[in-house]
Design a protein around this motif. Structure first.
Motif, PDB file in Angstrom:
ATOM      1  N   LYS A  15      49.272  43.698  18.215  1.00  0.00           N
ATOM      2  CA  LYS A  15      50.561  43.582  17.515  1.00  0.00           C
ATOM      3  C   LYS A  15      50.529  42.445  16.497  1.00  0.00           C
ATOM      4  O   LYS A  15      51.069  42.574  15.382  1.00  0.00           O
ATOM      5  CB  LYS A  15      51.661  43.326  18.546  1.00  0.00           C
ATOM      6  CG  LYS A  15      53.068  43.192  17.932  1.00  0.00           C
ATOM      7  CD  LYS A  15      53.504  44.482  17.247  1.00  0.00           C
ATOM      8  CE  LYS A  15      54.978  44.463  16.865  1.00  0.00           C
ATOM      9  NZ  LYS A  15      55.291  43.424  15.867  1.00  0.00           N
ATOM     10  N   LEU A  16      49.871  41.350  16.823  1.00  0.00           N
ATOM     11  CA  LEU A  16      49.731  40.247  15.871  1.00  0.00           C
ATOM     12  C   LEU A  16      48.931  40.678  14.643  1.00  0.00           C
ATOM     13  O   LEU A  16      49.250  40.297  13.513  1.00  0.00           O
ATOM     14  CB  LEU A  16      49.056  39.044  16.545  1.00  0.00           C
ATOM     15  CG  LEU A  16      49.884  38.291  17.599  1.00  0.00           C
ATOM     16  CD1 LEU A  16      49.022  37.243  18.299  1.00  0.00           C
ATOM     17  CD2 LEU A  16      51.103  37.648  16.954  1.00  0.00           C
ATOM     18  N   GLU A  18      48.727  43.778  13.564  1.00  0.00           N
ATOM     19  CA  GLU A  18      49.604  44.700  12.827  1.00  0.00           C
ATOM     20  C   GLU A  18      50.592  43.926  11.956  1.00  0.00           C
ATOM     21  O   GLU A  18      50.824  44.276  10.796  1.00  0.00           O
ATOM     22  CB  GLU A  18      50.367  45.575  13.828  1.00  0.00           C
ATOM     23  CG  GLU A  18      51.271  46.615  13.179  1.00  0.00           C
ATOM     24  CD  GLU A  18      52.036  47.435  14.205  1.00  0.00           C
ATOM     25  OE1 GLU A  18      53.156  47.872  13.888  1.00  0.00           O
ATOM     26  OE2 GLU A  18      51.518  47.618  15.327  1.00  0.00           O
ATOM     27  N   ASP A  19      51.148  42.846  12.496  1.00  0.00           N
ATOM     28  CA  ASP A  19      52.075  42.001  11.737  1.00  0.00           C
ATOM     29  C   ASP A  19      51.364  41.339  10.558  1.00  0.00           C
ATOM     30  O   ASP A  19      51.946  41.200   9.470  1.00  0.00           O
ATOM     31  CB  ASP A  19      52.689  40.936  12.639  1.00  0.00           C
ATOM     32  CG  ASP A  19      53.623  41.522  13.694  1.00  0.00           C
ATOM     33  OD1 ASP A  19      54.037  42.683  13.530  1.00  0.00           O
ATOM     34  OD2 ASP A  19      53.908  40.819  14.685  1.00  0.00           O
ATOM     35  N   HIS A  22      50.972  43.821   7.896  1.00  0.00           N
ATOM     36  CA  HIS A  22      52.277  44.113   7.299  1.00  0.00           C
ATOM     37  C   HIS A  22      52.590  43.082   6.207  1.00  0.00           C
ATOM     38  O   HIS A  22      53.105  43.443   5.137  1.00  0.00           O
ATOM     39  CB  HIS A  22      53.365  44.094   8.368  1.00  0.00           C
ATOM     40  CG  HIS A  22      54.735  44.403   7.838  1.00  0.00           C
ATOM     41  ND1 HIS A  22      55.109  45.667   7.453  1.00  0.00           N
ATOM     42  CD2 HIS A  22      55.810  43.591   7.594  1.00  0.00           C
ATOM     43  CE1 HIS A  22      56.364  45.643   7.020  1.00  0.00           C
ATOM     44  NE2 HIS A  22      56.814  44.401   7.075  1.00  0.00           N
ATOM     45  N   GLN A  42      48.503  32.954   8.993  1.00  0.00           N
ATOM     46  CA  GLN A  42      48.761  33.930  10.044  1.00  0.00           C
ATOM     47  C   GLN A  42      47.468  34.386  10.725  1.00  0.00           C
ATOM     48  O   GLN A  42      47.459  34.681  11.923  1.00  0.00           O
ATOM     49  CB  GLN A  42      49.505  35.129   9.462  1.00  0.00           C
ATOM     50  CG  GLN A  42      50.896  34.806   8.926  1.00  0.00           C
ATOM     51  CD  GLN A  42      51.810  34.227   9.983  1.00  0.00           C
ATOM     52  OE1 GLN A  42      51.918  34.760  11.096  1.00  0.00           O
ATOM     53  NE2 GLN A  42      52.476  33.130   9.658  1.00  0.00           N
TER      54      GLN A  42
END
Length: 418
Positions: A15-16, A18-19, A22, A42
């Motif tokens: 999920k990190l 994916e973020d 994004h 990030q």
């Protein structure tokens, strides 16, 4: 068997990632350095979390493959090639050859290194393990990149189109696949010499399908490329709106400059049409000087006021060249003409050298494509008749066919995001 806690850790890491991607795909600051700084910040946080996962929670081959894939993908988020990213992604596909996303990232990483042939082999190998729309899209883009300067350029671009269509067949609602097809058709238009507007029709339909996917509305390149297509199709209002939207979403695209180019051209055309540069007597003299040109009897002679919107097959229109209209694009060429009824119209020509048509020449235009331009932009109204000819064989200059030496010898490239 993995415990729920172990799977949760890797899922959280995914999920990190994916973020992170994004941010890459939706954050478009005016200063590109700000985007790189944010991605690196990030990336460091994602890597820190990944490293915090205990070794016992990534001990199976599947877990290790996922771990290596996630690390490689994090390291590959920036535009430049990263050797460490390639190493981790290579480990991932060895541990789990069926991990399609890892193959996709590895192919992209090798592409960044500049080894296009190895990248193609990587993506082709991934496809041999099963159909995948994302890999097909990546392979489609890669074929367009490989086509640049290649002897078999047209063949590679056609392969790009086929890969794009294969991706769509796997998921007809996927906006990115449609966007990719639009780009492939747009590239084909330029490779063909910027003459065959049927490629643009296919492109604009693909972009329209891409826009139906909500996820694509944050993609500034879609608006930019769609605006390019509309500009060549003389859908000026849509082109201006598209470039303006792209400029708002990503200032680095320089789309505002494209808006100014179109407005500058339209202002020139409008001034020539309205400015009274030719007095009525002079106009009548030029119109009456149109000589009779021998023509294939299958063609019907007509004037602009009898044109139908769109393609007018088996129709021929005479015109006297009044002005050559300079503009900031390589193609098409723009002229102002008058017909035998003293109707003025704009002519856009593709595929000819700039010195072929001169002021005061008589042109015979075969199978012309007619548009009535009529719209307002920023409180200014533009209204004029426009005729487009896409191929050199559609033009007779002073009664003579265009020679091969007068045709643009090479393909015309334009700025668009691949």
């Amino acid at each position: 068997m993995s415990s729920p806690a172990e799977e949760h850790s890797l899922a959280k890491a995914a999920k990190l990632v994916e973020d992170l991607y994004h941010i890459r795909d939706t954050f478009f600051p005016e200063n590109q350095g700000d985007k790189i700084s944010k991605l690196r910040e990030q990336s460091d946080l994602a890597l820190k979390f990944l490293d915090s996962i205990p070794p016992e929670e990534r001990k199976s081959p599947m877990q290790r493959a996922t771990f290596e894939y996630l690390r490689g993908k994090i390291l590959d988020v920036c535009p430049d090639y990263n050797k460490e990213a390639e190493d981790h992604l290579s480990k991932a596909v060895k541990l789990n050859p069926s991990l399609a996303d890892a193959w996709l990232c590895l192919g992209n990483c090798i592409w960044k290194k500049g080894d296009l042939s190895a990248a193609k082999n990587c993506l082709s190998l991934a496809l041999s393990k099963g159909p995948n729309k994302n890999i097909l899209c990546q392979l489609s883009m890669l074929k367009r990149k490989m086509s640049q300067g290649a002897e078999n350029q047209a063949e590679l671009v056609e392969e790009s189109i086929q890969h794009a269509k294969e991706a769509i067949s796997l998921d007809v609602k996927d906006g990115y696949s449609w966007y990719n097809l639009g780009n492939a058709c747009l590239t084909s238009f330029f490779v063909s010499g910027s003459w065959d507007h049927s490629k643009l029709q296919h492109s604009v339909k693909a972009y329209q399908n891409a826009e139906k996917d909500e996820r694509m509305k944050s993609n500034p390149d879609l608006y930019f490329n769609s605006a390019i297509v509309n500009r060549y199709l003389e859908n000026y209002e849509r082109a201006l709106s598209g470039f303006e939207a792209a400029a708002l979403k990503d200032p680095s695209l320089n789309a505002a400059a494209e808006v100014q180019k179109i407005v500058s051209l339209l202002d020139k055309l409008d001034n020539l049409m309205r400015g009274g540069h030719l007095k009525a007597k002079r106009m009548a003299s030029l119109a009456s000087s149109l000589a009779t040109v021998n023509l294939n009897p299958s063609y019907n002679r007509a004037t602009v006021d009898h044109m139908l919107e769109g393609l007018n097959r088996a129709v021929a229109i005479d015109g006297k060249v009044l002005f050559f209209v300079t503009n900031d694009t390589v193609a098409p060429l723009y002229y102002l003409l008058c017909d035998s009824n003293q109707n003025c119209f704009v002519l856009t020509v593709y595929g000819l050298r700039i010195d072929v048509i001169k002021e005061r020449d008589q042109l015979m235009l075969l199978d012309p494509y007619f548009r009535q331009v009529d719209f307002s932009w920023k409180d200014k109204h533009y209204k004029f008749k426009s005729i487009r000819v896409d191929f050199p064989e559609q033009v007779l200059v002073n009664g003579k066919a265009v020679t091969p030496q007068q045709v643009v010898p090479s393909s015309i490239q334009a700025q668009h995001k691949p």
